[in-house]
Write a protein that holds these residues in place. Sequence first.
Motif, PDB file in Angstrom:
ATOM      1  N   PRO A 282      10.019  -0.324  51.540  1.00 49.69           N
ATOM      2  CA  PRO A 282       8.838  -1.273  52.178  1.00 49.69           C
ATOM      3  C   PRO A 282       8.310  -0.485  53.498  1.00 49.69           C
ATOM      4  O   PRO A 282       7.185  -1.175  53.894  1.00 49.69           O
ATOM      5  CB  PRO A 282       9.733  -2.401  52.497  1.00 49.69           C
ATOM      6  CG  PRO A 282      11.026  -1.987  52.625  1.00 49.69           C
ATOM      7  CD  PRO A 282      11.246  -0.803  51.578  1.00 49.69           C
ATOM      8  N   PHE A 283       8.897   0.436  54.039  1.00 42.30           N
ATOM      9  CA  PHE A 283       8.264   0.980  55.242  1.00 42.30           C
ATOM     10  C   PHE A 283       7.188   1.989  54.900  1.00 42.30           C
ATOM     11  O   PHE A 283       6.682   2.832  55.792  1.00 42.30           O
ATOM     12  CB  PHE A 283       9.474   1.429  56.180  1.00 42.30           C
ATOM     13  CG  PHE A 283      10.321   2.487  55.730  1.00 42.30           C
ATOM     14  CD1 PHE A 283      10.175   3.440  55.464  1.00 42.30           C
ATOM     15  CD2 PHE A 283      11.666   1.802  55.111  1.00 42.30           C
ATOM     16  CE1 PHE A 283      11.019   4.389  55.100  1.00 42.30           C
ATOM     17  CE2 PHE A 283      12.579   2.646  54.565  1.00 42.30           C
ATOM     18  CZ  PHE A 283      12.162   4.094  54.567  1.00 42.30           C
ATOM     19  N   ILE A 284       7.139   2.346  53.741  1.00 41.13           N
ATOM     20  CA  ILE A 284       5.986   3.305  53.259  1.00 41.13           C
ATOM     21  C   ILE A 284       4.918   2.602  52.521  1.00 41.13           C
ATOM     22  O   ILE A 284       5.228   2.079  51.165  1.00 41.13           O
ATOM     23  CB  ILE A 284       6.794   4.531  52.398  1.00 41.13           C
ATOM     24  CG1 ILE A 284       7.780   5.271  53.368  1.00 41.13           C
ATOM     25  CG2 ILE A 284       5.781   5.456  51.740  1.00 41.13           C
ATOM     26  CD1 ILE A 284       8.439   6.399  52.664  1.00 41.13           C
ATOM     27  N   ASN A 285       3.994   2.554  52.960  1.00 44.21           N
ATOM     28  CA  ASN A 285       2.756   1.824  52.185  1.00 44.21           C
ATOM     29  C   ASN A 285       3.217   0.600  51.698  1.00 44.21           C
ATOM     30  O   ASN A 285       2.619   0.262  50.791  1.00 44.21           O
ATOM     31  CB  ASN A 285       2.400   2.683  50.843  1.00 44.21           C
ATOM     32  CG  ASN A 285       0.843   2.152  50.341  1.00 44.21           C
ATOM     33  OD1 ASN A 285       0.104   1.988  51.281  1.00 44.21           O
ATOM     34  ND2 ASN A 285       0.875   2.314  49.253  1.00 44.21           N
ATOM     35  N   GLY A 286       3.948  -0.248  52.426  1.00 47.70           N
ATOM     36  CA  GLY A 286       4.347  -1.723  52.240  1.00 47.70           C
ATOM     37  C   GLY A 286       5.163  -1.854  50.895  1.00 47.70           C
ATOM     38  O   GLY A 286       5.210  -2.831  50.277  1.00 47.70           O
TER      39      GLY A 286
END
Length: 360
Positions: A282-286
């Motif tokens: 989730p912390f990479i490109n949502g």
Amino acid sequence: MELALPAWFEIGSFVVLLLILAFDLLIVFKRPHIPSPKESTLWVSFYVALALLFALLMLTIGDAEHAGQFLAGWLTEYSLSIDNLFVFVLIMSRFAVPKKYQQEVLMVGIIIALVLRGIFIVLGAQLIASFSWIFYIFGAFLLYTAIHQAFSKHDDTDDNENRMVGFMRKHLKISDQYEGFKLRTLVDGNKMFTPLIIVFIALGTTDLLFALDSIPAIFGITQSPFIVFAANVFALMGLRQLYFLLGHLLDKLEYLKYGIAFILGFIGVKLVFHAMHENELPFINGGHPIEWAPEISTWTSLAVIILSMAVATIASLVKLKRSGTSVSEAMHGDDEEEPDDSGTAETTDRPAKTTREDAG
């Protein structure tokens, strides 16, 4: 969707490969000897031809993608196994293993490698099936390994090895002489281990460390556990004959480690790109896939692997020739007088050069 081969082909392949390995093992223990260059060449050629035939079968029964994945995986594992083999050469020299018994010792090392790689393949396949983000970790690990392989000087490897020898001699009763292929012997009525126990532990430790590199590397080429395991088996078959064929030439292939480092780095980048396509963090490109990351095809990987090893090998041979040393001299010129079966194992603090800091 992951490619699938017929179950009968996979099961049949495993049976045939195990029979070949069993036959090879039987030859080694029934007729211990030092293979001639001609014998070693014939066996190495046979195993290479067998791998190419297997790729042709995969092309016929499966498709070009199957065959390409196997070839790329096999060449990657073969490259890493040659690096592994270099450390085997050093271990044999370091502990003065009589040449007559080096075939058996090598076979034990190869069996240990197969078992460890089989375990890592099962674990790796489970991790990949459960967590796609594991490719980020695999990719980062291979990139770190590539940098370490290319630039580390490994000056403290001897200290690590000598500490291991010292620890074992302190906690185990180990004799100073070999007793053929025996692990246990009697010295003045006391049961003791022979130096072979140290050699086997050194080989096992080396196999474990190299498996940590090789399994993530091949999973960067294919996610099929069958192809991964088959490529590893074919890469390890014929390795002991290659040991006797190349001899000390491995030590003279100065640029080989850079070729291997480039392959590891390339596959590491490929794994990261693949992880970006499968992105679930989730912390990479949502948590959405990153579309701009390029997909590196199997055939591109195969071309890079072949070119890297070819350039590294040719450059090493050119430098060897310019130094005034022939290939034949490099292969056999550094051989020391062979110790007899009751020879003393050299487990003192004698320097030994390695290609990886962790080996041995």
